[in-house]
Design a protein around this motif. Structure first.
Motif, PDB file in Angstrom:
ATOM      1  N   GLU A   1     -27.731  -4.793  43.034  1.00 31.63           N
ATOM      2  CA  GLU A   1     -27.675  -3.474  42.398  1.00 31.63           C
ATOM      3  C   GLU A   1     -28.346  -3.557  41.028  1.00 31.63           C
TER       4      GLU A   1
ATOM      5  N   SER B   1     -29.666   0.410  44.923  1.00 34.69           N
ATOM      6  CA  SER B   1     -28.805  -0.478  45.714  1.00 34.69           C
ATOM      7  C   SER B   1     -29.612  -1.063  46.861  1.00 34.69           C
TER       8      SER B   1
ATOM      9  N   ARG C   1     -31.406  -2.294  53.685  1.00 30.38           N
ATOM     10  CA  ARG C   1     -31.014  -0.930  53.320  1.00 30.38           C
ATOM     11  C   ARG C   1     -31.333  -0.700  51.846  1.00 30.38           C
TER      12      ARG C   1
ATOM     13  N   GLN D   1     -31.105   2.292  48.770  1.00 30.76           N
ATOM     14  CA  GLN D   1     -30.571   3.602  48.369  1.00 30.76           C
ATOM     15  C   GLN D   1     -30.723   3.768  46.857  1.00 30.76           C
TER      16      GLN D   1
ATOM     17  N   ASP E   1     -28.964   5.965  43.844  1.00 32.23           N
ATOM     18  CA  ASP E   1     -27.803   6.812  43.502  1.00 32.23           C
ATOM     19  C   ASP E   1     -26.984   7.167  44.735  1.00 32.23           C
ATOM     20  N   GLY E   2     -26.853   6.237  45.682  1.00 33.48           N
ATOM     21  CA  GLY E   2     -26.025   6.451  46.860  1.00 33.48           C
ATOM     22  C   GLY E   2     -26.576   7.464  47.839  1.00 33.48           C
ATOM     23  N   GLY E   3     -27.861   7.826  47.680  1.00 30.66           N
ATOM     24  CA  GLY E   3     -28.458   8.821  48.578  1.00 30.66           C
ATOM     25  C   GLY E   3     -28.809   8.235  49.926  1.00 30.66           C
ATOM     26  N   ALA E   4     -29.554   9.015  50.700  1.00 33.47           N
ATOM     27  CA  ALA E   4     -29.953   8.583  52.046  1.00 33.47           C
ATOM     28  C   ALA E   4     -30.853   7.356  51.935  1.00 33.47           C
ATOM     29  N   PRO E   5     -30.743   6.406  52.885  1.00 30.37           N
ATOM     30  CA  PRO E   5     -31.601   5.217  52.861  1.00 30.37           C
ATOM     31  C   PRO E   5     -33.082   5.611  52.937  1.00 30.37           C
ATOM     32  N   ILE E   6     -33.906   4.837  52.253  1.00 34.32           N
ATOM     33  CA  ILE E   6     -35.349   5.086  52.288  1.00 34.32           C
ATOM     34  C   ILE E   6     -36.057   3.863  52.857  1.00 34.32           C
TER      35      ILE E   6
END
Length: 729
Positions: free
Chosen positions: A90, A100, A110, A112, A114-119
């Motif tokens: 992190e 993250s 994985r 992310q 700010d805890g959003g959808a994985p990119i």
């Protein structure tokens, strides 16, 4: 860095690696972003760099963005036979967002924010750049500088191409100004083309009226001829019916036998009808085409063959194989005579003159569209229209009759007489079958006569119905086309009226010696020609009017003649620069493959570029060179061909003698300075070949990224014998 946790299980070695507290804790507790990690070998310092690079998908970076050896190293973590790895990392990004990075055992990587959808990796690398390097070989570093020089040359080339496009848009407007003389000419052309269109439209109207009259005449001829034939057939039918009345149906014949005899008689009658129709068509062609008729009659042998064809009836022709063969010989002879005659006509001098002049007329039509009158007026006293009319009268005198229909008839329509399976043989075979049936089932000639007359009556009724249908269709067309008659007044039922109308139309159309079908084809060709000419004029007028509209919409020029000259000259300079930069790219490619090939360059511009390239390389090294004795020298340029650095006081130092550390530092500074992306991670492994001053040069470049709020993390490692040491910068 907020979190750094991992577990690496190397399956073959049966070893598990997890974070060392003394290695990880100082980094997690620090607020800094730049770390120098010193530790003995085997403590996991390089693995931390590998792990960060792996979590950021550095193995997916394209060639040129990462060393091949490093890419292969971190790509090994994807091999499930080699290891099992899971981690959780992190980072706090410069804009306070949280990045993250994680992977569970047997799971996918994985990412992310700010805890959003994985990119995915593609999306990540749009904004994240990873620099992962091992500063070692100065030759490789120099190649890297040359590669940067290639990028610089390409970027400059693209910039000048953009400049050229912008200038080109300006120069394209130089001719895009109002020209009144051109407007006046386009208006004149528009009026002339409209006159041409109107003339062709009037011609088409007249030709279509003629075409309608020809169609009426054709159908009136059908009414006259088919009515006469119908009357003749009705007379024959009456006679056959009168002859049939006293006959009685054979009493003892079985139904099945009667059907067979009836069918055979009917088939023979149908074949006879087909035979007579083809002969009638042949006879009609010969009566219409006097030249062909004369060609046959002037040769006694041909005349005998023709008379044999016309005079003989089908039962006689099909009497035996010999009579069939004789008739077919006559057919083939006449066919050859006619086709040879038509081919001679096609290849005659008149035909050649007609086709050549027709081609000239087509060319003249094209020249008329392009306003040939302006040029003709200087050498002729007539205009293009009068010239075309006179030429057309001239070529009409050489016009050769169109024999295509006759040729088609002789090539195709006579085939039922000469094919392997033909009317003559079929009639011969059916006659034999019928004779056998008659001998077996009929007792006298009257019984045979009964079935023969019966089949002929059926055939005559069928022919009469066919004629009636033809007449009715022809009448329907005439009622539609002729204004002064209708189906109610029955004028077309009166032979006298039909003959008068035919005579009137013949005089009006002036067919002359040509056949009606020939005139129809000529008129159709004239209509098509006029329609094509009209479309050409319409297309030309549309183009002309579009140019006129475009010309009228133009504005006066916004540049003076002097300004146009300056802009044009500048455009030429930019164009030449693009050519030079393109050629410079070729030179760089040669240097990358074999710098010795540059010796053969002789053009002054190429030599100047090599000199400039050497100066640029020196600039990327901050114009400093570290000698083996530890002293800095002022660096003026680098000789690409001979691989020699030119320094102060005319000192020359070979590339092989350059200090590894400074060469690496210069290279890394350039890479860091040119890196793209909103976020940057810098990972440098094994920097032990740099002294403190040299390393500080690299750190200064990294701190510029930090000042720009782009640096996420910078970590570089070097070995230390006794203990682990984390240095913050």
């Amino acid at each position: 860095m907020n979190n750094l946790d991992y577990k690496l299980n190397i399956l073959g070695e049966k070893t598990i690696h997890e974070p060392r507290e003394e290695l990880v804790r100082p980094i997690l507790n620090s607020q800094r972003r730049i770390f120098e990690i010193k530790a003995p070998n085997g403590k996991g310092k390089t693995f931390i760099l590998n792990l960060i690079a792996y979590a950021l998908y550095a193995d997916k970076l394209r060639e040129g963005k990462i060393l091949k050896s490093i890419k292969e190293r971190i790509d090994g973590y994807n091999d499930s036979d080699y290891c099992e790895i899971n981690y959780s990392l992190e980072f706090e990004l410069p804009d306070k967002k949280i990045l993250s990075l994680s992977k569970e055992k047997d799971g996918n990587r994985r990412i992310q924010i700010d805890g959003g959808a994985p990119i995915g990796s593609n999306e990540l690398h749009k904004s994240f750049s990873v620099i992962y390097d091992v500063p070692r070989d100065p030759s490789e570093r120099l190649k890297g500088v040359v590669k940067d020089l290639e990028s610089w040359n390409l970027n400059l080339l693209l910039k000048f191409k953009n400049i050229y496009e912008s200038i080109n848009q300006v120069t394209n407007t130089f001719d895009d100004v109002r020209d009144q003389a051109k407007i006046d000419l386009l208006k004149s052309n528009s009026r002339r083309l409209q006159i041409n269109i109107d003339e062709e439209e009037n011609k088409i109207i007249k030709l279509k009226n003629k075409q309608d009259n020809l169609l009426i005449l054709k159908n009136l001829e059908i009414i006259k001829d088919e009515t006469e034939k119908k009357l003749e057939l009705e007379g024959r039918l009456t006679k056959k019916k009168n002859a049939f009345k006293p006959l009685t149906r054979p009493p003892q014949i079985a139904t099945r036998d009667e059907r067979k005899i009836t069918r055979l008689n009917q088939d023979l009658t149908d074949l006879n009808t087909k035979f007579n129709r083809i002969k009638e068509k042949l006879s009609r062609f010969m009566s219409q085409e006097t030249e062909i008729h004369d060609e046959i009659n002037q040769d006694t042998y041909s005349k005998l063959h023709y008379e044999k064809i016309i005079d003989q009836r089908l039962p006689v022709v099909s009497y035996s194989n010999d009579t069939i063969h004789e008739f077919q010989e006559s057919i083939n002879h006449i066919k050859n005579v006619v086709i040879e005659f038509i081919d001679r006509k096609r290849d005659s001098e008149d035909a050649k003159i007609y086709h050549e002049y027709s081609g000239f007329i087509s060319l003249l039509d094209t020249l008329i569209e392009k306003d040939i009158d302006n040029y003709l007026s200087e050498i002729l006293t007539i205009n293009s229209r009068e010239l075309k009319t006179k030429l057309k009268l001239l070529i009409d005198s050489h016009k050769v009759k169109d024999y295509s229909l006759i040729k088609s008839f002789f090539r195709n329509d006579l085939n039922p007489f000469t094919n392997q399976r033909n009317i003559l043989i079929d009639y011969y075979k059916l006659s034999i079958q019928l004779n056998k049936e008659k001998e077996r089932t009929l007792s006298n000639d009257n019984e045979d006569k009964y079935y023969k007359l019966q089949s002929k009556i059926v055939a005559l009724r069928s022919e009469i119905n066919t004629k009636k249908n033809k007449i009715d269709l022809a009448k329907a067309m005439c009622y539609e086309k002729i204004d002064d008659i209708n189906s109610g007044n029955h004028q077309l039922d009166e032979p006298r009226y039909v003959r008068q109308k035919i005579s009137y139309l013949n005089n009006r159309i002036n067919i002359g010696e040509q056949s009606l079908s020939q005139v129809e084809r000529d008129v159709e060709m004239e209509i098509n020609s006029a329609q094509r000419a009209r479309m050409k004029f319409v297309d030309s007028k549309n183009i002309n009017d579009a140019n006129l509209k475009k010309q009228e919409a133009k504005k006066p020029s916004q540049y003076s003649a002097e300004e146009k000259l300056k802009i044009t000259r500048f455009k030429q300079i930019v164009e030449q620069t693009i050519i030079n930069l393109t050629e410079f790219g070729d030179i760089i490619e040669k240097f990358k493959s074999d710098n010795k090939s540059l010796i053969n360059l002789s053009h002054p511009t190429d030599k100047k570029f090599i000199e400039i390239a050497g100066n640029i390389i020196a600039k990327t090294m901050d114009n400093k060179l570290l000698r083996s004795d530890g002293e800095f020298l002022n660096l003026n340029s680098y000789d690409l061909i001979n691989e020699v650095f030119h320094c102060e006081n005319e000192l020359k130092i070979r590339k092989a003698d350059v200090a590894t550390g400074l060469a690496s530092a210069n290279y890394l500074k350039q890479i860091i300075k040119n890196v793209e992306g909103n976020y940057v991670v810098v990972l440098l492994d094994e920097i032990g070949n740099m002294d403190e001053n040299t390393l500080n040069l690299v750190i200064d470049s990294i701190k510029e990224l930090e000042t720009d709020k782009r640096l996420v993390l910078a970590a570089f490692t070097q070995p230390k014998k006794d203990k682990i040491e984390i240095i913050e910068h």
